[in-house]
Write a protein that holds these residues in place. Structure first.
Motif, mmCIF file in Angstrom:
data_model
loop_
_atom_site.group_PDB
_atom_site.id
_atom_site.type_symbol
_atom_site.label_atom_id
_atom_site.label_comp_id
_atom_site.label_asym_id
_atom_site.label_seq_id
_atom_site.Cartn_x
_atom_site.Cartn_y
_atom_site.Cartn_z
ATOM 1 N N ASP A 72 0.842 -1.204 0.000
ATOM 2 C CA ASP A 72 0.000 0.000 0.000
ATOM 3 C C ASP A 72 0.877 1.254 0.000
ATOM 4 N N PHE A 73 0.206 2.408 -0.080
ATOM 5 C CA PHE A 73 0.940 3.672 -0.184
ATOM 6 C C PHE A 73 1.770 3.932 1.072
ATOM 7 N N GLY A 74 1.294 3.454 2.205
ATOM 8 C CA GLY A 74 2.055 3.607 3.445
ATOM 9 C C GLY A 74 3.418 2.953 3.334
ATOM 10 N N ALA A 112 -10.670 -8.642 2.985
ATOM 11 C CA ALA A 112 -10.571 -7.182 2.938
ATOM 12 C C ALA A 112 -10.878 -6.699 1.531
ATOM 13 N N ALA A 113 -11.670 -5.639 1.450
ATOM 14 C CA ALA A 113 -11.861 -4.975 0.161
ATOM 15 C C ALA A 113 -10.616 -4.129 -0.090
ATOM 16 N N ARG A 114 -10.177 -4.102 -1.322
ATOM 17 C CA ARG A 114 -9.060 -3.245 -1.684
ATOM 18 C C ARG A 114 -9.527 -2.302 -2.785
ATOM 19 N N VAL A 186 -13.934 5.356 -4.622
ATOM 20 C CA VAL A 186 -15.110 5.772 -3.858
ATOM 21 C C VAL A 186 -15.209 4.966 -2.560
ATOM 22 N N GLY A 187 -15.104 3.634 -2.668
ATOM 23 C CA GLY A 187 -15.207 2.787 -1.472
ATOM 24 C C GLY A 187 -14.102 3.080 -0.477
ATOM 25 N N GLY A 188 -12.906 3.372 -0.986
ATOM 26 C CA GLY A 188 -11.760 3.653 -0.116
ATOM 27 C C GLY A 188 -11.916 4.944 0.657
ATOM 28 N N THR A 189 -12.384 6.014 0.010
ATOM 29 C CA THR A 189 -12.491 7.279 0.757
ATOM 30 C C THR A 189 -13.782 7.320 1.583
ATOM 31 N N LEU A 190 -14.859 6.704 1.094
ATOM 32 C CA LEU A 190 -16.101 6.714 1.890
ATOM 33 C C LEU A 190 -15.973 5.828 3.129
ATOM 34 N N ILE A 245 -19.095 -4.108 2.425
ATOM 35 C CA ILE A 245 -18.335 -3.684 1.248
ATOM 36 C C ILE A 245 -19.242 -2.838 0.358
ATOM 37 N N ILE A 246 -18.796 -1.624 0.093
ATOM 38 C CA ILE A 246 -19.582 -0.699 -0.736
ATOM 39 C C ILE A 246 -19.432 -1.121 -2.202
ATOM 40 N N THR A 247 -20.541 -1.496 -2.824
ATOM 41 C CA THR A 247 -20.460 -1.905 -4.223
ATOM 42 C C THR A 247 -20.998 -0.826 -5.161
#
Ligand SMILES: Cc1cc2nc3c(=O)[nH]c(=O)nc-3n(C[C@H](O)[C@H](O)[C@H](O)COP(=O)(O)OP(=O)(O)OC[C@H]3O[C@@H](n4cnc5c(N)ncnc54)[C@H](O)[C@@H]3O)c2cc1C
Ligand SMILES: *[C@@H]1O[C@H](CO)[C@@H](O)[C@H](O)[C@H]1NC(C)=O
Ligand SMILES: *[C@@H]1O[C@H](CO)[C@@H](O)[C@H](O)[C@H]1NC(C)=O
Length: 446
Positions: A72-74, A112-114, A186-190, A245-247
């Motif tokens: 990930d970005f981290g 985990a959703a990615r 969208v799912g990541g920031t929401l 999980i936001i679809t």
């Protein structure tokens, strides 16, 4: 969002000092179990890959080349999953989650959703588990709907905000609340909040959602909103990926201006800087559309760098400005407008700027298309990538600091703890919690 008192600042910073502190903590609290133990455990043999592989997915279940899902970005934590699902449909996600749910609590298989994998601490990873790669979910296709006064866009949970912006601009519309960087899903920031310089007015991105489609922890596919399954709706928004999980999401849109007047002014006194930020966000009607700020510690050459994209209002005086190594605070502002309004907007901005107490002659201005303004961090990304400085560890930290403690915080941290010039970005977003709550109620009523 849990914010202490009236005004809060969210600060994202990246420093060697914090890097060290965080690394020390991590080294002492890494869990002992690892993928190898897990592979040898009985739960893996009973419930592992074979059981997943038998499910009738429309998309792809992949067991090789999974390295991307362990990054990930981290850039500080990395755990390989057992498999990655590239869902072909919402049913695939439902099938996978239901299967894991039915394995029961004795199974150690995690899910985990990615999204775009830009989290910082492995949040989108599933050690020895199943990663669901949301960007593979191409449905629904991004579509704009005009219903009465409130247009919205319907998108897949794996859609990137930059692509949504491109699509909505075709209709002269755009989402109202953003993050600084748009190559996020969208799912990541929401699942977090989604905060940028528009949040003082529109709230974070999670305040701008009409409806979600969610795959719950039991694998059900449910629609939720303020009125329907509202517990689920408010659980998932800002729920760190732990409530479902936001679809699909329906996101509120507003008219998109064509152009942006983009302004930077400097301060050498934090409390004057923060008072001006607070003053600007308290104005009821006419203010800027974007209010943010950042801290410059020991960056004497930076004003020259800005000259490529910003014009000093008074070039001669500005060239004489010398920070003498002092810590500076940059108030960053933007006003959206259409070309025919240019003159009246200039007058309005001059009026607003007259109410501020920045160091005279440190006014820098630029005028860019809305898209260029909103996608501004991508320009830095490209530069940093060229220098090999994008894919480095990012021990970023976000803090909500109440107004009552922000001056003391700034006094101790900026220029005392952080002194060198190797700090990453230190951003300050002013938000008034009370105002956010009342705005939200007003929106719900209207
Ligand atoms: C350069 C940069 C600038 C940034 N600037 C800002 C900023 O200005 N404001 C701000 O608020 N944030 C900012 N962020 C942080 C960013 O919003 C979060 O890191 C976000 O989670 C990243 O989105 P992603 O799609 O990469 O998510 P991922 O890292 O893939 O996932 C993040 C979390 O969300 C979960 N998740 C992902 N997709 C879904 C889904 N569909 N349903 C449910 N859960 C899901 C994951 O399991 C994980 O827990 C920035 C990040 C970067 C790298
Ligand atoms: C400030 O920057 C200068 C040059 O960029 C450097 O020589 C100096 O060590 C820095 N000061 C601190 C306190 O790190
Ligand atoms: C925050 O908003 C509330 C409600 O609009 C207002 O009464 C208060 O004065 C604001 N606080 C600041 C510091 O602007």
């Amino acid at each position: 969002m849990a914010m202490g008192s009236q005004t809060s600042a969210l600060i994202k910073q990246n420093s060697i000092v914090f890097h060290r502190i965080i690394m020390v903590l991590l080294l002492t609290c890494l869990p002992k179990s690892n993928t190898n133990d897990f592979l040898q455990s009985s739960s893996y043999r009973n419930s592992g890959p074979s059981s997943l592989a038998n499910l009738p997915f429309q998309g792809l279940l992949v067991h090789d080349n999974l390295q991307f899902a362990a990054q990930d970005f981290g850039g500080r934590l990395s755990s390989l999953p057992l498999a990655v699902l590239h869902p072909g449909s919402v049913s695939d996600i439902s099938l996978a989650v239901r299967h894991v749910y039915e394995l029961g609590p004795s199974s150690a298989l995690t899910v985990a959703a990615r999204g775009h994998g830009h989290s910082l601490q492995g949040q989108a990873q599933a050690p020895g588990g199943l990663v669901i790669s949301m960007q593979s979910l191409r449905w629904p296709k991004t579509s704009v709907f005009f219903t009465g006064k409130s247009p919205f866009v319907e998108v897949s949970g794996g859609e990137l905000w930059i692509d949504i912006l491109h699509e909505t601009l075709k209709h002269g519309l755009a989402p109202k609340s953003w993050t600084d960087y748009l190559h996020l899903t969208v799912g990541g920031t929401l699942s977090n909040a989604g905060i940028s310089g528009q949040a003082f007015r529109h709230g974070p991105q999670i305040d701008n959602v009409y409806e979600l489609e969610v795959v719950t922890g039991k694998g059900e596919v449910l629609t939720c909103s303020e009125k329907k399954n509202s517990d689920l709706f408010y659980g998932v928004l800002g729920g760190l990926g732990q409530f479902g999980i936001i679809t699909k999401a329906k996101i509120s849109l507003g008219p998109a201006a064509k152009t942006v007047k983009w302004i930077r002014v400097l301060y050498d006194d934090f409390s004057i800087f923060s008072k001006d930020q607070e003053h600007l966000i308290s104005l009821e009607e006419s203010s800027f559309d974007y209010i943010e700020g950042f801290v410059l510690i020991n960056r004497s050459g930076i004003l020259n760098n800005w000259r490529s994209s910003f014009d000093p209002k008074d070039p001669v005086q500005a060239s004489r400005f010398n920070s003498e190594g002092k810590t500076l605070y940059c108030l960053e502002l933007a006003k959206y407008f259409d070309p025919q309004e240019s003159e009246s907007v200039t007058i309005e901005i001059d009026g607003l700027l007259r109410g501020l107490s920045y160091i005279s002659f440190t006014l820098f201005q630029s005028e860019v298309p809305l898209l260029e303004f909103l996608d501004r961090v991508h320009v830095s990304e490209l530069k940093l990538r060229q220098q090999g400085l994008w894919e480095v560890p990012h021990p970023w930290l976000n803090l909500l600091v109440p107004k009552s403690g922000i001056d003391e915080f700034a006094g101790e941290v900026f220029g005392k703890i952080l002194t060198g010039n190797s700090n990453g970005p230190i951003l300050i977003y002013p938000v008034n919690q009370s105002r956010q709550v009342s705005e939200h109620r007003r929106l719900q009523k209207s």
